[in-house]
Design a protein around this motif. Sequence first.
Motif, short mmCIF file in Angstrom:
data_model
loop_
_atom_site.label_atom_id
_atom_site.label_comp_id
_atom_site.label_asym_id
_atom_site.label_seq_id
_atom_site.Cartn_x
_atom_site.Cartn_y
_atom_site.Cartn_z
N ALA A 123 -18.47 30.04 -21.25
CA ALA A 123 -19.90 29.73 -21.22
C ALA A 123 -20.14 28.46 -20.41
O ALA A 123 -19.42 27.46 -20.56
CB ALA A 123 -20.41 29.54 -22.65
N LEU A 124 -21.14 28.50 -19.56
CA LEU A 124 -21.52 27.34 -18.77
C LEU A 124 -22.96 26.97 -19.11
O LEU A 124 -23.86 27.81 -19.04
CB LEU A 124 -21.41 27.63 -17.27
CG LEU A 124 -20.01 27.90 -16.71
CD1 LEU A 124 -20.11 28.23 -15.23
CD2 LEU A 124 -19.10 26.70 -16.93
N GLY A 125 -23.17 25.71 -19.48
CA GLY A 125 -24.52 25.24 -19.75
C GLY A 125 -25.29 25.05 -18.46
O GLY A 125 -24.73 25.07 -17.36
N ALA A 126 -26.59 24.84 -18.59
CA ALA A 126 -27.45 24.68 -17.41
C ALA A 126 -27.02 23.48 -16.57
O ALA A 126 -27.00 23.54 -15.34
CB ALA A 126 -28.91 24.52 -17.85
N LEU A 127 -26.64 22.39 -17.22
CA LEU A 127 -26.23 21.19 -16.50
C LEU A 127 -24.89 21.41 -15.81
O LEU A 127 -24.64 20.85 -14.73
CB LEU A 127 -26.16 20.00 -17.44
CG LEU A 127 -27.52 19.48 -17.93
CD1 LEU A 127 -27.33 18.35 -18.94
CD2 LEU A 127 -28.37 19.00 -16.75
N GLN A 128 -24.00 22.20 -16.42
CA GLN A 128 -22.72 22.51 -15.77
C GLN A 128 -22.93 23.38 -14.53
O GLN A 128 -22.27 23.20 -13.51
CB GLN A 128 -21.78 23.21 -16.75
CG GLN A 128 -21.17 22.28 -17.79
CD GLN A 128 -20.17 23.01 -18.67
OE1 GLN A 128 -20.47 24.07 -19.22
NE2 GLN A 128 -18.99 22.45 -18.82
N PHE A 159 -21.03 17.37 -20.02
CA PHE A 159 -21.92 18.33 -20.69
C PHE A 159 -21.30 19.71 -20.82
O PHE A 159 -21.97 20.68 -21.02
CB PHE A 159 -23.25 18.43 -19.93
CG PHE A 159 -24.00 17.13 -19.89
CD1 PHE A 159 -24.74 16.69 -20.97
CD2 PHE A 159 -23.95 16.34 -18.77
CE1 PHE A 159 -25.42 15.49 -20.94
CE2 PHE A 159 -24.64 15.12 -18.72
CZ PHE A 159 -25.37 14.71 -19.79
N SER A 184 -14.57 24.19 -15.24
CA SER A 184 -14.73 22.74 -15.11
C SER A 184 -13.52 22.10 -14.45
O SER A 184 -13.65 21.22 -13.59
CB SER A 184 -14.95 22.12 -16.49
OG SER A 184 -16.11 22.65 -17.10
#
Length: 287
Positions: A113-118, A287, A241
């Motif tokens: 899963a990747l957050g919006a900031l990532q 993040f 990441s």
Amino acid sequence: MIYLALSILSSSLIFVVFKLFTRYRVETLAAIVVNYAVACLVGLFFYKGDVSLSEIPGKSWFLGTVALGLLFIIVFNLMAATAQKAGVSVASVATKMSLVVPVLFGVIVYREALGALQVLGIVLALAAVYFTAVKKSSINFQRISLLLPLSVFLGSGIIDTSIKYIQEFHIKENDYPVFSATVFAAAAVTGILFILFKSLKNPVKIGYRNVLGGIALGVPNYFSIYFLLRALQHDSLNSASVFTINNVAIVMFSTLLGIVIFKEHISSKNWIGIGLAVISILLIALF
């Protein structure tokens, strides 16, 4: 994070050594082959278990190392051809933008899963790679063949993705040194065969300069892979990441080394790239 930092340092030193090859008249191809042999020996030296050559072909990761070794030689030659025919900037951008391949692989296959900031950080990372690598003399991308840069892009991405896949499913932690050594041994054998074939027309001499250059290149080359495997092992960062930070930080740090050691000129676009690289790393890591 310490393993990731050490991988970045090792990889950046490789570019410094390559730069020194020109200064000390080291023949790149010969030094590259010596480098792979040295990297193999370093891996065997740091392996704590008993090394049985007869057992290595039976390892589940053996065929993967043979394929990786072949890819190392092929992609290196494609990078050289791209730099010569399309320009160094094109080769550099194609190599480092390949981080998209393992990132997408991690999201699709491992459901990372990747957050919006990532996601924003990864987009900024791609922009950072471009701005850091671009030089004053622009290249008209429409007038050159896209086959070579595309091949470098895909080849580099496949290498990173394969390393992650093999590390995830086939390598035990205590096998990292011997796995890395086997990859470099496969690359060395491939390189030797390539030199023998090339020597049929133009003999390649292995002089002391090439041997010393290969040793200087082989040590950081080994540890760049070894520490990357260690970084991928930890759960604090996902593979997307790790690869993003690794590639962007290498571009940024090697650029800074070029300024300090070789007094290279850095344009305003390059500084923008370095700034974007810092921001992208912070977004992805925090993040």
